[in-house]
Design a protein around this motif. Structure first.
Motif, short mmCIF file in Angstrom:
data_model
loop_
_atom_site.label_atom_id
_atom_site.label_comp_id
_atom_site.label_asym_id
_atom_site.label_seq_id
_atom_site.Cartn_x
_atom_site.Cartn_y
_atom_site.Cartn_z
N ALA A 1 0.95 -1.35 0.03
CA ALA A 1 0.15 0.18 0.02
C ALA A 1 0.82 1.31 -0.01
O ALA A 1 0.69 2.18 -0.67
CB ALA A 1 -1.17 -0.11 1.25
N SER B 1 2.92 1.58 -3.47
CA SER B 1 2.00 1.86 -4.61
C SER B 1 1.40 3.59 -4.54
O SER B 1 1.42 4.27 -5.42
CB SER B 1 0.90 0.94 -4.75
N CYS B 2 0.99 3.73 -3.36
CA CYS B 2 0.65 5.28 -3.09
C CYS B 2 1.59 6.15 -3.27
O CYS B 2 1.26 7.26 -3.72
CB CYS B 2 -0.14 5.21 -1.73
N VAL C 1 -1.90 0.80 -7.34
CA VAL C 1 -2.69 1.03 -6.37
C VAL C 1 -4.07 -0.05 -6.25
O VAL C 1 -4.02 -0.44 -5.09
CB VAL C 1 -3.14 2.47 -6.22
N ALA D 1 -4.62 -2.89 -3.19
CA ALA D 1 -5.85 -2.90 -2.49
C ALA D 1 -6.47 -4.33 -2.43
O ALA D 1 -6.76 -4.76 -1.46
CB ALA D 1 -6.82 -1.75 -3.14
N THR E 1 -5.34 2.88 0.61
CA THR E 1 -5.21 2.50 -1.02
C THR E 1 -6.63 3.11 -1.60
O THR E 1 -6.56 3.60 -2.74
CB THR E 1 -5.08 0.98 -1.36
#
Length: 274
Positions: free
Chosen positions: A14, A17-18, A160, A164, A202
């Motif tokens: 998380a 990717s964020c 993202v 999730a 996410t």
């Protein structure tokens, strides 16, 4: 304690990717200086290299990159009877005199025999100096992103979304793992709460991106996007309108099934003549 390892993986996916999405969005955002903002509000901004509206080649590049430029040259020559694009996937030269450097590159790529499969011709034209020079001019004018960087937004959003889904999967695995730590009453609530935090991160990032991140093409900057949108509304005769539509939408704008087959390579590879 195996669920703790799952939790660490979930948090890592998380966070990475964020962070990637935030960095890409910040890199592609328009400059915050007042002059650029005022120009954008006035409907102005960086102009094409020659100071006029976008040319067909510039439109094709901003909409689809170098390969769209090569395809546009092929289609233009085909519609004007200077090149024959057969549904079998072969290109045949009719008029060996190109009207511009991109067309001359196409003719050189076809070779001295005057006939060649379309795929290598497209690749050669897309990598030609004329197309690279076009790209450099558009990047210097602030209309294009170097190297098609706009595709990074889509890749970051997919990362993202994947994170999730991974959080949900790891949370379910943690709940079902034998020997996990629970509350005295045997509830899995603490585990779910810990996994809920990266899930909220996410999903919140995706929600903000949906509202704030403008959809980018892979090649056009925000200023280029504005000119590209304006270019699609221009008119100039039936043939020119067809070429503008192709420059913007690519093969999806082709109504002729034989030409579509030629460009997509779905018409077979039989040679027209030896």
């Amino acid at each position: 304690m195996l669920w703790v390892l799952f939790l660490l993986v979930a948090w890592g996916a998380a966070a990475i990717s964020c962070t990637r999405l935030c960095l890409v969005a910040a890199r592609l955002a328009p400059p915050p200086d007042g002059s650029s903002r005022e120009a954008g509000e006035a409907g102005e901004g960086p102009r094409p290299a020659d100071g006029t509206e976008l040319t067909l080649y510039e439109t094709a590049f901003l909409a689809g990159g170098p390969h769209r430029v090569a395809d546009l040259a092929l289609v233009t020559m085909h519609l004007r009877r200077r090149l024959l694009l057969a549904h079998t996937g072969w290109a045949t030269v009719v008029d060996p005199d190109g009207r511009d450097e991109v067309e001359r590159t196409v003719i050189r790529a076809i070779g001295p025999r005057g006939q060649s499969p379309i795929a290598p011709v497209r690749s050669a034209a897309a990598a030609a100096d004329a197309v690279r020079a076009l790209a450099d001019r558009l990047v210097a004018a602030g209309l294009a992103l170097p190297g098609g960087a706009g595709s990074d937004i889509g890749a970051a959003l997919r990362a993202v979304r994947g994170a999730a889904l991974l959080v949900v999967a790891l949370g379910a695995a943690a709940v079902l793992t034998p020997g996990r730590e629970q509350t005295p009453g045997g509830s899995a609530v603490p585990v779910l709460v810990w996994f809920g935090l990266p899930l909220v991160l996410t999903l919140g990032c995706l929600a903000i991106a949906r509202m704030e991140v403008r959809p980018y093409s892979s090649w056009a900057s925000p200023a280029g996007q504005r000119l590209l949108e304006a270019r699609t509304a221009s008119a100039g005769g039936q043939e020119r309108d067809a070429l503008v539509a192709f420059a913007v939408r690519g093969v999806g704008a082709v109504a002729d099934p034989a030409l579509r087959a030629a460009l997509t390579g779905r018409g077979g590879a039989a040679r027209i003549f030896p």
